[in-house]
Design an enzyme around this catalytic site. Structure first.
Site: not given
Ligand code: IMP
Ligand code: MG
Length: 173
Positions: A161, A155, A95-96, A148, A40-41, A99, A127
């Site tokens: 959101r 979210d 992508e939002d 965060f 959803k992000g 991370d 990040k």
């Molecule tokens: P990754 O697979 O660890 O890169 O995670 C990506 C997903 O983690 C993103 O699409 C977000 O939904 C969530 N996420 C990572 N960091 C944050 C944050 O600081 N706030 C909110 N959601 C986050």
């Molecule tokens: Mg997400």
């Protein structure tokens, strides 16, 4: 739970989104662009971004998650896949936030297996410090430290959101 200080204001976000859209418009001139926001992000970022992209495009959505509260589970689930055939398409994943990079890396690899012509990634936030999977990001809105954040599609437990800006999130016991 408290919403801390704004990290990026509405104005900063809108300016940066227009810059990204201009770069994308230039890079995809004459191509067969398929934009795929990861829900959803990415819904809010993607809806702003596509409105400023000047080249013709198709849009389809994928719903995926890997995150459990403020820690990542490391396991990616695709809840709802795209319906478009992506073979020989110029695909841009939206992508939002990148991370650990695990979600983007997983979706990227599944898409490459399906034979896209090109595959690029546009992440609104990055990040870097948290990266585990070394996924290439072609367009990034803002690099942020290891904190965060919520708002603009992002979210905490599916809330916040709808904030039109990005805020630092602090959890209180
Ligand atoms: P990754 O697979 O660890 O890169 O995670 C990506 C997903 O983690 C993103 O699409 C977000 O939904 C969530 N996420 C990572 N960091 C944050 C944050 O600081 N706030 C909110 N959601 C986050
Ligand atoms: Mg997400």
């Amino acid at each position: 739970m408290v919403i801390g200080r704004p990290l990026f204001t509405v104005e900063q976000i809108q300016n940066r989104v227009k810059e990204l859209a201009n770069s994308i418009s230039g890079d995809y001139e004459g191509k067969d662009l398929l934009v795929v926001p990861i829900l959803k992000g990415a819904f809010m970022f993607a809806s702003d971004l596509v409105r400023s992209i000047k080249v013709p495009l198709t849009i389809d959505f994928i719903t995926a998650s890997s995150y459990v509260q403020t820690g990542t589970s490391g396991e990616v689930k695709v809840h709802c896949d795209i319906r478009e055939n992506i073979r020989d398409k110029d695909v841009l994943l939206i992508e939002d936030i990148a991370d650990t990079g695990i979600t983007l890396n997983y979706i990227r690899e599944r898409f490459l297996e399906r034979g896209t012509k090109t595959l690029k990634i546009c992440a609104f936030l990055n990040k870097k410090e948290r990266r585990i999977a070394d996924v290439p990001l072609d367009y990034v809105g803002f690099d942020i430290p290891n904190m965060f954040v919520v708002g603009y599609g992002l979210d905490y437990e599916n809330k916040f959101r709808n904030l039109p800006y990005i805020a630092v999130f602090k959890k209180t016991k």
